[in-house]
Design a protein around this motif. Sequence first.
Motif, PDB file in Angstrom:
ATOM      1  N   VAL A 195       0.839  -1.197   0.000  1.00 34.97           N
ATOM      2  CA  VAL A 195       0.000   0.000   0.000  1.00 34.97           C
ATOM      3  C   VAL A 195       0.878   1.252   0.000  1.00 34.97           C
ATOM      4  O   VAL A 195       0.626   2.203  -0.753  1.00 34.97           O
ATOM      5  N   LEU A 196       1.912   1.257   0.837  1.00 36.73           N
ATOM      6  CA  LEU A 196       2.796   2.418   0.899  1.00 36.73           C
ATOM      7  C   LEU A 196       3.511   2.652  -0.418  1.00 36.73           C
ATOM      8  O   LEU A 196       3.664   3.800  -0.862  1.00 36.73           O
ATOM      9  N   GLU A 197       3.938   1.579  -1.067  1.00 38.04           N
ATOM     10  CA  GLU A 197       4.607   1.731  -2.360  1.00 38.04           C
ATOM     11  C   GLU A 197       3.672   2.401  -3.365  1.00 38.04           C
ATOM     12  O   GLU A 197       4.077   3.302  -4.115  1.00 38.04           O
ATOM     13  N   LYS A 198       2.409   1.971  -3.389  1.00 40.87           N
ATOM     14  CA  LYS A 198       1.439   2.564  -4.313  1.00 40.87           C
ATOM     15  C   LYS A 198       1.198   4.037  -3.984  1.00 40.87           C
ATOM     16  O   LYS A 198       1.124   4.886  -4.882  1.00 40.87           O
ATOM     17  N   LEU A 199       1.053   4.352  -2.701  1.00 42.78           N
ATOM     18  CA  LEU A 199       0.802   5.729  -2.294  1.00 42.78           C
ATOM     19  C   LEU A 199       1.957   6.646  -2.690  1.00 42.78           C
ATOM     20  O   LEU A 199       1.745   7.750  -3.215  1.00 42.78           O
ATOM     21  N   ILE A 200       3.180   6.202  -2.424  1.00 45.77           N
ATOM     22  CA  ILE A 200       4.355   7.017  -2.763  1.00 45.77           C
ATOM     23  C   ILE A 200       4.463   7.189  -4.275  1.00 45.77           C
ATOM     24  O   ILE A 200       4.744   8.287  -4.776  1.00 45.77           O
ATOM     25  N   PHE A 201       4.210   6.119  -5.014  1.00 42.72           N
ATOM     26  CA  PHE A 201       4.287   6.187  -6.473  1.00 42.72           C
ATOM     27  C   PHE A 201       3.253   7.172  -7.023  1.00 42.72           C
ATOM     28  O   PHE A 201       3.554   7.989  -7.901  1.00 42.72           O
ATOM     29  N   LEU A 202       2.034   7.111  -6.488  1.00 41.96           N
ATOM     30  CA  LEU A 202       0.963   7.973  -6.973  1.00 41.96           C
ATOM     31  C   LEU A 202       1.213   9.452  -6.666  1.00 41.96           C
ATOM     32  O   LEU A 202       0.792  10.337  -7.413  1.00 41.96           O
ATOM     33  N   GLU A 203       1.901   9.742  -5.571  1.00 41.00           N
ATOM     34  CA  GLU A 203       2.081  11.117  -5.100  1.00 41.00           C
ATOM     35  C   GLU A 203       3.464  11.678  -5.414  1.00 41.00           C
ATOM     36  O   GLU A 203       3.740  12.851  -5.140  1.00 41.00           O
ATOM     37  N   GLN A 204       4.351  10.897  -6.019  1.00 42.55           N
ATOM     38  CA  GLN A 204       5.757  11.278  -6.131  1.00 42.55           C
ATOM     39  C   GLN A 204       6.000  12.573  -6.912  1.00 42.55           C
ATOM     40  O   GLN A 204       7.018  13.238  -6.717  1.00 42.55           O
ATOM     41  N   ASP A 205       5.076  12.952  -7.797  1.00 41.86           N
ATOM     42  CA  ASP A 205       5.268  14.167  -8.587  1.00 41.86           C
ATOM     43  C   ASP A 205       4.672  15.410  -7.930  1.00 41.86           C
ATOM     44  O   ASP A 205       4.773  16.513  -8.482  1.00 41.86           O
ATOM     45  N   GLU A 206       4.046  15.253  -6.779  1.00 38.06           N
ATOM     46  CA  GLU A 206       3.516  16.406  -6.040  1.00 38.06           C
ATOM     47  C   GLU A 206       4.679  17.310  -5.627  1.00 38.06           C
ATOM     48  O   GLU A 206       5.687  16.851  -5.074  1.00 38.06           O
ATOM     49  N   ILE A 207       4.548  18.611  -5.890  1.00 42.32           N
ATOM     50  CA  ILE A 207       5.662  19.534  -5.646  1.00 42.32           C
ATOM     51  C   ILE A 207       5.892  19.749  -4.152  1.00 42.32           C
ATOM     52  O   ILE A 207       7.026  19.687  -3.673  1.00 42.32           O
ATOM     53  N   GLU A 208       4.818  19.998  -3.400  1.00 37.52           N
ATOM     54  CA  GLU A 208       4.976  20.290  -1.969  1.00 37.52           C
ATOM     55  C   GLU A 208       4.932  19.003  -1.156  1.00 37.52           C
ATOM     56  O   GLU A 208       3.887  18.589  -0.655  1.00 37.52           O
ATOM     57  N   LYS A 209       6.090  18.379  -1.020  1.00 39.39           N
ATOM     58  CA  LYS A 209       6.157  17.084  -0.332  1.00 39.39           C
ATOM     59  C   LYS A 209       6.174  17.220   1.183  1.00 39.39           C
ATOM     60  O   LYS A 209       5.915  16.248   1.900  1.00 39.39           O
ATOM     61  N   ASN A 210       6.494  18.397   1.703  1.00 43.29           N
ATOM     62  CA  ASN A 210       6.616  18.575   3.153  1.00 43.29           C
ATOM     63  C   ASN A 210       5.314  18.325   3.907  1.00 43.29           C
ATOM     64  O   ASN A 210       5.336  18.059   5.105  1.00 43.29           O
ATOM     65  N   LYS A 211       4.188  18.430   3.210  1.00 37.83           N
ATOM     66  CA  LYS A 211       2.912  18.236   3.906  1.00 37.83           C
ATOM     67  C   LYS A 211       2.503  16.773   3.961  1.00 37.83           C
ATOM     68  O   LYS A 211       1.522  16.421   4.608  1.00 37.83           O
ATOM     69  N   GLY A 212       3.269  15.892   3.286  1.00 33.81           N
ATOM     70  CA  GLY A 212       2.951  14.478   3.310  1.00 33.81           C
ATOM     71  C   GLY A 212       2.012  14.081   2.188  1.00 33.81           C
ATOM     72  O   GLY A 212       1.578  14.899   1.376  1.00 33.81           O
ATOM     73  N   ILE A 213       1.694  12.801   2.155  1.00 28.04           N
ATOM     74  CA  ILE A 213       0.813  12.256   1.116  1.00 28.04           C
ATOM     75  C   ILE A 213      -0.644  12.618   1.428  1.00 28.04           C
ATOM     76  O   ILE A 213      -1.104  12.438   2.558  1.00 28.04           O
ATOM     77  N   ARG A 214      -1.344  13.097   0.419  1.00 24.76           N
ATOM     78  CA  ARG A 214      -2.747  13.484   0.602  1.00 24.76           C
ATOM     79  C   ARG A 214      -3.599  12.216   0.637  1.00 24.76           C
ATOM     80  O   ARG A 214      -4.236  11.833  -0.338  1.00 24.76           O
ATOM     81  N   ILE A 215      -3.631  11.588   1.808  1.00 24.36           N
ATOM     82  CA  ILE A 215      -4.163  10.237   1.927  1.00 24.36           C
ATOM     83  C   ILE A 215      -5.637  10.137   1.527  1.00 24.36           C
ATOM     84  O   ILE A 215      -6.058   9.152   0.908  1.00 24.36           O
ATOM     85  N   GLU A 216      -6.417  11.169   1.831  1.00 24.50           N
ATOM     86  CA  GLU A 216      -7.844  11.098   1.493  1.00 24.50           C
ATOM     87  C   GLU A 216      -8.067  10.946  -0.012  1.00 24.50           C
ATOM     88  O   GLU A 216      -9.035  10.330  -0.443  1.00 24.50           O
ATOM     89  N   LYS A 217      -7.157  11.504  -0.797  1.00 24.88           N
ATOM     90  CA  LYS A 217      -7.268  11.444  -2.255  1.00 24.88           C
ATOM     91  C   LYS A 217      -7.056  10.028  -2.780  1.00 24.88           C
ATOM     92  O   LYS A 217      -7.535   9.671  -3.857  1.00 24.88           O
ATOM     93  N   PHE A 218      -6.323   9.207  -2.014  1.00 25.35           N
ATOM     94  CA  PHE A 218      -5.904   7.904  -2.515  1.00 25.35           C
ATOM     95  C   PHE A 218      -6.429   6.724  -1.688  1.00 25.35           C
ATOM     96  O   PHE A 218      -5.864   5.637  -1.723  1.00 25.35           O
ATOM     97  N   LEU A 219      -7.477   6.949  -0.919  1.00 21.18           N
ATOM     98  CA  LEU A 219      -7.990   5.881  -0.053  1.00 21.18           C
ATOM     99  C   LEU A 219      -8.449   4.655  -0.840  1.00 21.18           C
ATOM    100  O   LEU A 219      -8.508   3.547  -0.296  1.00 21.18           O
ATOM    101  N   SER A 220      -8.750   4.825  -2.124  1.00 22.17           N
ATOM    102  CA  SER A 220      -9.183   3.686  -2.934  1.00 22.17           C
ATOM    103  C   SER A 220      -8.095   2.612  -3.034  1.00 22.17           C
ATOM    104  O   SER A 220      -8.390   1.440  -3.297  1.00 22.17           O
ATOM    105  N   VAL A 221      -6.839   3.003  -2.793  1.00 22.08           N
ATOM    106  CA  VAL A 221      -5.721   2.045  -2.815  1.00 22.08           C
ATOM    107  C   VAL A 221      -5.955   0.931  -1.787  1.00 22.08           C
ATOM    108  O   VAL A 221      -5.543  -0.219  -1.996  1.00 22.08           O
ATOM    109  N   LEU A 222      -6.638   1.264  -0.699  1.00 18.38           N
ATOM    110  CA  LEU A 222      -6.883   0.268   0.349  1.00 18.38           C
ATOM    111  C   LEU A 222      -7.812  -0.839  -0.106  1.00 18.38           C
ATOM    112  O   LEU A 222      -7.859  -1.903   0.513  1.00 18.38           O
ATOM    113  N   LYS A 223      -8.552  -0.606  -1.170  1.00 22.93           N
ATOM    114  CA  LYS A 223      -9.506  -1.602  -1.665  1.00 22.93           C
ATOM    115  C   LYS A 223      -8.919  -2.441  -2.784  1.00 22.93           C
ATOM    116  O   LYS A 223      -9.559  -3.386  -3.249  1.00 22.93           O
ATOM    117  N   GLU A 224      -7.733  -2.102  -3.263  1.00 29.67           N
ATOM    118  CA  GLU A 224      -7.140  -2.804  -4.395  1.00 29.67           C
ATOM    119  C   GLU A 224      -6.518  -4.134  -3.968  1.00 29.67           C
ATOM    120  O   GLU A 224      -6.093  -4.287  -2.837  1.00 29.67           O
TER     121      GLU A 224
END
Length: 277
Positions: A248-277
Amino acid sequence: MENNKNILIINDMPGYGKVALAAMLPILSNMGHSVYNLPTALVSNTLDYGKFTILDTTDYMVKAIEVWKQLGFQFDCITTGFLASAAQVGIIRDFIASQKKEGLLVMTDPIMGDDGKLYNGVTEETVGNMRRLIGVADVIVPNLTEAEFLSGIYQGEEALSQSQAKEVVDRLRGLGPRSVVVTSGVSKESGSHVVWGYDHRSGEYFTIPYRFIRVHFPGTGDMFSAVLVGELLAGSPLRPAVKRAMDVLEKLIFLEQDEIEKNKGIRIEKFLSVLKE
């Protein structure tokens, strides 16, 4: 097993950024659990910004726990992360003891350091206090740096051999936790990034390699812990639960890796569907 457990997360709450409570609450709620929180501190924003302010909530914790005891609140799982004071160790240990029942899952992430060194403000006294806290845990999830300082061996080493990793895991087990998961390690033999672990139920040591994505987000450890807890509460054995959390973490990091402002962390609410995959 029904995904409807009462989970208490004891961790800091950031005002800006997806770390600690802000990272864990959405994941465990999405996995179907009733999630509650006891903040150890209020933090203005993730520390990666360089400027921040922290409000120690030790006094609030004492008062909240007293009210909870009077109201008879009970939890199926207690998970702990960042602690703002040494006093919080005793408070949490006492509260865990008061909640003890068959099936209670206690997981501790001993947040103290990374990249071979302790965080600013973390002292040997802090390490000693954390040893007391992990002693009452069913599962601990230190990164390699934290595992080395807690075990007292190979401090500062960023890669371990298989035999050294087993020695660290066994030293940690000797402090009281039943199962151990050492995250973000590097294998000397293969050069691969790995997670080392020991499952007390099966008596099995395990090593799981993972793909290292060269990008840093704060809060990924908290997200790993949340998925791991959710999987364990659903009845998964430790090794497959760890592997699921890693995937799950690998998918989250891969999906968010191009986000410019990384200091705020991964926008988890945007990617919660990963938990169902």
